[in-house]
Design a protein around this motif. Structure first.
Motif, mmCIF file in Angstrom:
data_model
loop_
_atom_site.group_PDB
_atom_site.id
_atom_site.type_symbol
_atom_site.label_atom_id
_atom_site.label_comp_id
_atom_site.label_asym_id
_atom_site.label_seq_id
_atom_site.Cartn_x
_atom_site.Cartn_y
_atom_site.Cartn_z
ATOM 1 N N GLU A 14 2.723 -100.794 43.750
ATOM 2 C CA GLU A 14 3.834 -101.731 43.564
ATOM 3 C C GLU A 14 4.951 -101.082 42.757
ATOM 4 O O GLU A 14 6.144 -101.226 43.076
ATOM 5 C CB GLU A 14 3.343 -103.005 42.861
ATOM 6 C CG GLU A 14 2.424 -103.868 43.706
ATOM 7 C CD GLU A 14 1.837 -105.013 42.907
ATOM 8 O OE1 GLU A 14 1.934 -106.159 43.373
ATOM 9 O OE2 GLU A 14 1.289 -104.770 41.816
ATOM 10 N N ASP A 82 6.022 -105.244 39.749
ATOM 11 C CA ASP A 82 5.931 -105.835 41.089
ATOM 12 C C ASP A 82 7.232 -106.521 41.520
ATOM 13 O O ASP A 82 7.262 -107.250 42.503
ATOM 14 C CB ASP A 82 4.769 -106.837 41.154
ATOM 15 C CG ASP A 82 4.897 -107.965 40.134
ATOM 16 O OD1 ASP A 82 5.841 -107.954 39.315
ATOM 17 O OD2 ASP A 82 4.036 -108.871 40.153
ATOM 18 N N THR A 190 5.197 -109.080 44.695
ATOM 19 C CA THR A 190 3.944 -108.950 45.425
ATOM 20 C C THR A 190 2.764 -109.044 44.467
ATOM 21 O O THR A 190 2.871 -108.711 43.287
ATOM 22 C CB THR A 190 3.883 -107.600 46.169
ATOM 23 O OG1 THR A 190 4.101 -106.540 45.231
ATOM 24 C CG2 THR A 190 4.946 -107.534 47.258
ATOM 25 N N LEU A 196 1.015 -103.979 51.383
ATOM 26 C CA LEU A 196 2.328 -103.428 51.064
ATOM 27 C C LEU A 196 2.942 -102.621 52.214
ATOM 28 O O LEU A 196 3.958 -101.954 52.024
ATOM 29 C CB LEU A 196 2.235 -102.534 49.831
ATOM 30 C CG LEU A 196 1.690 -103.181 48.543
ATOM 31 C CD1 LEU A 196 1.713 -102.165 47.401
ATOM 32 C CD2 LEU A 196 2.480 -104.424 48.176
#
Length: 211
Positions: A14, A82, A190, A196
């Motif tokens: 992330e 994130d 996220t 991802l």
């Protein structure tokens, strides 16, 4: 100065895409990271920090990292690892009045909400999944809060309440399993378990922060 608190974790993917988005939209900003670092990172200012191991002090860990960061700068643009921005950060957003939803009746986050609401009844919830600008002098007002209290407080919400800051509403968006529609969004976030693969499509280029 962009500031990111980082905890020890098994994957830092992330953060990789967070930094790619930062370089795209804030190319001239230095990045400071407090905590642990992945082995692929470069070109950041690193502040080593050892977190308290108990989850009930998660907010205090972040608060102390920010205080440490203010030893080196008077202004910072705070990110979590994130946060994925899709435009330059020039806003102050909340997600409405702070409430305790039915799904949050128990747990550490609920305790944080309750602590914050007891301190600032009727406050707005600025602890949404987006960056925020912090000023050193204004942030110092958070020292009036009891950071030894288990679970702590919503740091962004407390900062805005203590400084009488007024932002605007913007819907929060955190993807927990798969990244969905992000068209027109200023930012999104996220979860650790989120797929991802879409980030690889929208942010394919390695940043100056990657070896």
């Amino acid at each position: 100065m962009i500031f990111i608190p980082l905890r020890n974790q098994t994957s830092y993917e992330e953060l990789r895409y967070c930094l790619r988005a930062i370089e795209l939209h804030h190319p001239d900003q230095e990045v400071m990271i407090a905590g642990t670092l992945p082995n692929w990172i470069k070109n950041v200012i690193h502040l080593p920090f050892t977190d308290a191991i108990h989850h009930e002090f998660k907010a205090r860990n972040i608060y102390l990292k920010i205080k440490e960061g203010f030893r080196y700068t008077d202004e910072m643009l705070f990110f979590n690892d994130d946060h994925i921005i899709q435009a330059p950060v020039d806003y102050l957003h909340h997600k409405g009045l702070m409430i305790i939803e039915n799904r949050h009746q128990n747990g550490t986050y609920t305790a944080l909400l309750r602590n914050t609401l007891r301190q600032f009844p009727g406050c707005y919830d600025y602890d949404t999944h987006c960056p925020i600008h912090y000023n050193k002098e204004m942030f110092a007002k958070l020292e009036t809060l009891d950071w030894n209290k288990p679970h702590g407080y919503g740091i962004k919400s407390s900062y805005c309440a203590l400084n009488n800051l007024v932002g605007t509403f913007y819907p929060d968006l955190k993807f927990r399993h798969k990244i969905g529609d992000i068209e027109g969004r200023l930012y999104f976030s996220t979860d650790d378990s989120c797929d991802l693969s879409k980030l690889k499509e929208i942010l394919p280029n390695r940043s100056k922060f990657e070896k």
